[in-house]
Scaffold this motif. Structure first.
Motif, PDB file in Angstrom:
ATOM      1  N   LYS A 360       1.069  -1.444   0.025  1.00 40.68           N
ATOM      2  CA  LYS A 360      -0.159  -0.043  -0.305  1.00 40.68           C
ATOM      3  C   LYS A 360       0.892   1.196  -0.046  1.00 40.68           C
ATOM      4  O   LYS A 360       1.612   1.356   0.548  1.00 40.68           O
ATOM      5  CB  LYS A 360      -0.979  -0.239   1.287  1.00 40.68           C
ATOM      6  N   PRO A 361       0.641   2.006  -1.166  1.00 39.02           N
ATOM      7  CA  PRO A 361       1.692   3.460  -1.119  1.00 39.02           C
ATOM      8  C   PRO A 361       0.745   4.178   0.090  1.00 39.02           C
ATOM      9  O   PRO A 361       2.020   5.411   0.754  1.00 39.02           O
ATOM     10  CB  PRO A 361       1.093   4.090  -2.377  1.00 39.02           C
ATOM     11  N   SER A 362       0.113   4.309   1.066  1.00 40.54           N
ATOM     12  CA  SER A 362      -0.052   4.572   2.430  1.00 40.54           C
ATOM     13  C   SER A 362       0.527   4.816   3.628  1.00 40.54           C
ATOM     14  O   SER A 362       1.025   5.116   4.183  1.00 40.54           O
ATOM     15  CB  SER A 362      -2.100   4.345   2.254  1.00 40.54           C
ATOM     16  N   ASN A 363       1.171   2.974   3.612  1.00 41.34           N
ATOM     17  CA  ASN A 363       2.286   2.863   4.410  1.00 41.34           C
ATOM     18  C   ASN A 363       3.537   2.838   3.667  1.00 41.34           C
ATOM     19  O   ASN A 363       4.218   2.947   4.305  1.00 41.34           O
ATOM     20  CB  ASN A 363       2.071   1.419   5.205  1.00 41.34           C
ATOM     21  N   GLY A 364       3.485   4.169   2.698  1.00 43.03           N
ATOM     22  CA  GLY A 364       4.816   4.070   2.351  1.00 43.03           C
ATOM     23  C   GLY A 364       5.572   2.485   1.991  1.00 43.03           C
ATOM     24  O   GLY A 364       6.905   2.067   0.947  1.00 43.03           O
ATOM     25  N   GLY A 365       5.064   1.641   0.940  1.00 41.07           N
ATOM     26  CA  GLY A 365       5.211   0.638   0.215  1.00 41.07           C
ATOM     27  C   GLY A 365       5.119   0.833  -1.527  1.00 41.07           C
ATOM     28  O   GLY A 365       4.783   2.100  -2.123  1.00 41.07           O
ATOM     29  N   GLY A 366       5.473  -0.372  -2.198  1.00 36.81           N
ATOM     30  CA  GLY A 366       5.234  -0.032  -3.577  1.00 36.81           C
ATOM     31  C   GLY A 366       4.846  -1.417  -4.135  1.00 36.81           C
ATOM     32  O   GLY A 366       4.782  -2.558  -3.465  1.00 36.81           O
ATOM     33  N   GLU A 367       4.844  -1.748  -5.488  1.00 33.46           N
ATOM     34  CA  GLU A 367       4.655  -3.059  -6.393  1.00 33.46           C
ATOM     35  C   GLU A 367       6.382  -4.178  -5.292  1.00 33.46           C
ATOM     36  O   GLU A 367       7.815  -3.625  -5.853  1.00 33.46           O
ATOM     37  CB  GLU A 367       5.023  -3.027  -7.148  1.00 33.46           C
ATOM     38  N   ILE A 368       6.446  -4.750  -5.218  1.00 32.77           N
ATOM     39  CA  ILE A 368       7.008  -6.432  -4.200  1.00 32.77           C
ATOM     40  C   ILE A 368       6.934  -6.999  -5.506  1.00 32.77           C
ATOM     41  O   ILE A 368       6.006  -7.290  -6.210  1.00 32.77           O
ATOM     42  CB  ILE A 368       6.479  -7.010  -3.261  1.00 32.77           C
ATOM     43  N   GLU A 369       8.328  -7.160  -5.215  1.00 36.17           N
ATOM     44  CA  GLU A 369       9.040  -8.682  -6.434  1.00 36.17           C
ATOM     45  C   GLU A 369       9.419  -9.776  -5.726  1.00 36.17           C
ATOM     46  O   GLU A 369       8.579 -11.226  -6.737  1.00 36.17           O
ATOM     47  CB  GLU A 369       9.979  -8.096  -7.012  1.00 36.17           C
ATOM     48  N   ASN A 370       9.659  -9.695  -4.810  1.00 42.56           N
ATOM     49  CA  ASN A 370       9.624 -10.905  -4.024  1.00 42.56           C
ATOM     50  C   ASN A 370       9.281 -10.792  -2.774  1.00 42.56           C
ATOM     51  O   ASN A 370      10.095  -9.970  -1.826  1.00 42.56           O
ATOM     52  CB  ASN A 370      11.027 -11.580  -4.513  1.00 42.56           C
ATOM     53  N   ILE A 371       9.123 -11.710  -1.911  1.00 48.25           N
ATOM     54  CA  ILE A 371       8.819 -12.309  -0.273  1.00 48.25           C
ATOM     55  C   ILE A 371       8.986 -13.108   0.024  1.00 48.25           C
ATOM     56  O   ILE A 371       8.784 -14.014  -0.830  1.00 48.25           O
ATOM     57  CB  ILE A 371       7.690 -11.306   0.110  1.00 48.25           C
ATOM     58  N   LYS A 372      10.003 -12.883   1.382  1.00 52.15           N
ATOM     59  CA  LYS A 372       9.977 -14.359   2.298  1.00 52.15           C
ATOM     60  C   LYS A 372      10.330 -14.449   3.436  1.00 52.15           C
ATOM     61  O   LYS A 372      10.889 -13.356   3.428  1.00 52.15           O
ATOM     62  CB  LYS A 372      11.591 -15.416   1.449  1.00 52.15           C
ATOM     63  N   TYR A 373       9.042 -14.765   3.733  1.00 53.85           N
ATOM     64  CA  TYR A 373       8.785 -14.926   5.640  1.00 53.85           C
ATOM     65  C   TYR A 373       9.191 -16.464   6.158  1.00 53.85           C
ATOM     66  O   TYR A 373       8.530 -17.614   5.791  1.00 53.85           O
ATOM     67  CB  TYR A 373       7.711 -14.623   5.874  1.00 53.85           C
TER      68      TYR A 373
END
Length: 391
Positions: A360-373
């Motif tokens: 979410k741009p409202s949280n300062g974020g953007g498009e995510i290419e990769n994620i791992k938790y």
């Protein structure tokens, strides 16, 4: 006088073991000595022979016409009284010799046919090899733009027979991702840098909120280099050469003769270098294309002293490194989230909620290419050079 002669004949027949040919003097059938006109000693001899024949040989018909045996000093032939030959061994021998001559002709023709078949096979193999070379790259392939880069001195004309390859290699750098940590890679570098500068982030879950901390990823050093590979067009490597108690020169000559035969894909040999300790050899051919034909088969038969061995054949490859570099890796589009508290949600659900929050741009974020938790344990994440975003 006739009776005495007849009696003498009968006695000689008995002494020699022959059956006398007795003929009836009147009509047909048997008769007594008196009926046959025998008197005195002849009659007695007749009766004595009959008794001895019946006693020694059983009951025999002495009245029928006997067969005669003819000895031609080579073959024994049984002939009827009419003179007709029953079994002629000479004719059989002549027929057998005739069949033997015919069989020899057929065998010779078979040998000639086998030679012709082998010649046709060799011609077909040679033409197939030439066709495979001519039409090896005739299909549609991907076209790429090329540019001139550098020049080198051609050591010989054989340089054009070689296949030269250049590989740009950058080693992947491993990163250890600990328990309850997450890695996020964004499409834009600015988004990741803003989140790192902000530091702490509050992520809302279904029933609670958790505080996360965004920090840059610290990577270990990596290596980068160029790998130059040259595949020879005139040389091949031979391994698994049998270790035999014969001079090295003999083994070298045997190897040369083995790969000199064109029917096995070989050709005229320029040089053979044999090493007994490593049980290997390097063969250099005179004509182009021979080395390529040999390496199409990885195993080649090898005969010494009527024993069969199998040699392993491979291309002759020269390799060397250039432009070796050590660098310190940094990922400006990736952030590391730590401080994630243990929650009831499973790993996949937790990863989905983190991704939704930072997209979410409202949280300062953007498009995510990769994620791992990682919820439990430790896993390795690998980083490689980011060539698409090099400024």
């Amino acid at each position: 006088m006739a009776a005495g002669s007849r009696a003498g004949e009968l006695c000689r027949c008995w002494q020699t073991g022959q059956v006398p040919a007795v003929r009836a003097t009147s009509g047909s059938g048997s008769g007594s000595p008196k009926e046959l006109g025998l008197h005195g000693p002849a009659a007695e001899a007749r009766e004595g022979c009959e008794r001895k024949v019946q006693t020694g040989f059983g009951s025999m018909d002495l009245t029928s016409q006997p067969c005669s045996l003819k000895d031609d000093s080579i073959n024994l032939k049984v002939i009827e009284h009419s003179g007709t030959q029953i079994y002629d061994v000479d004719n059989l021998k002549e027929e057998l010799e005739k069949w033997k001559r015919n069989l020899a002709v057929v065998k010779q023709q078979n040998i000639e046919l086998q030679k012709e078949i082998q010649k046709l096979k060799d011609d077909l193999a040679a033409k197939s090899s030439k066709l495979s070379q001519d039409f090896r790259i005739k299909r549609e392939i991907l076209k790429k733009k090329m540019k001139f880069t550098r020049m080198e001195n051609a050591e010989s004309d054989d340089t054009f027979l070689n296949t030269c390859c250049l590989f740009h290699i950058t080693a992947k750098i491993p990163f250890r991702l600990q328990q309850r940590q997450a890695l996020l890679t964004f499409e834009e570098e600015d988004v990741a840098q803003k989140l790192i500068r902000r530091g702490k982030h509050t992520v809302s879950l279904d029933n609670e909120k958790i505080e996360l901390k965004a920090v840059p990823v610290t990577l270990e050093t990596g290596v980068k280099f160029e790998l130059h590979v040259t595949i020879s067009g005139e040389k091949i490597n031979v391994s698994e050469v049998p270790d035999l108690p014969i001079p090295d020169e003999w083994i070298r000559d045997k190897i040369e003769l083995n790969f000199y035969k064109s029917k096995r894909g070989g050709g005229e040999v320029k040089d053979v270098r044999y090493d007994r300790r490593s049980r290997t050899a390097m063969i250099t051919f005179l004509k182009p294309g021979v080395a390529d034909n040999c390496v199409r088969r990885t195993k080649h038969p090898f005969y010494i002293n009527e024993k069969r061995f199998m040699l392993s054949v491979s291309p002759s490859i020269e390799k060397h490194l250039e432009k070796f570099q050590i660098f310190s890796g940094i990922s400006k589009r990736t952030i590391l989230l730590s401080g994630i508290q243990e929650v009831e949600e499973d790993e996949e659900s937790m990863q989905d909620m983190i991704e939704i929050h930072f997209q979410k741009p409202s949280n300062g974020g953007g498009e995510i290419e990769n994620i791992k938790y990682v919820a439990t344990g430790t896993k390795l994440a690998y980083f490689e050079e980011d060539t698409e975003n090099v400024s």
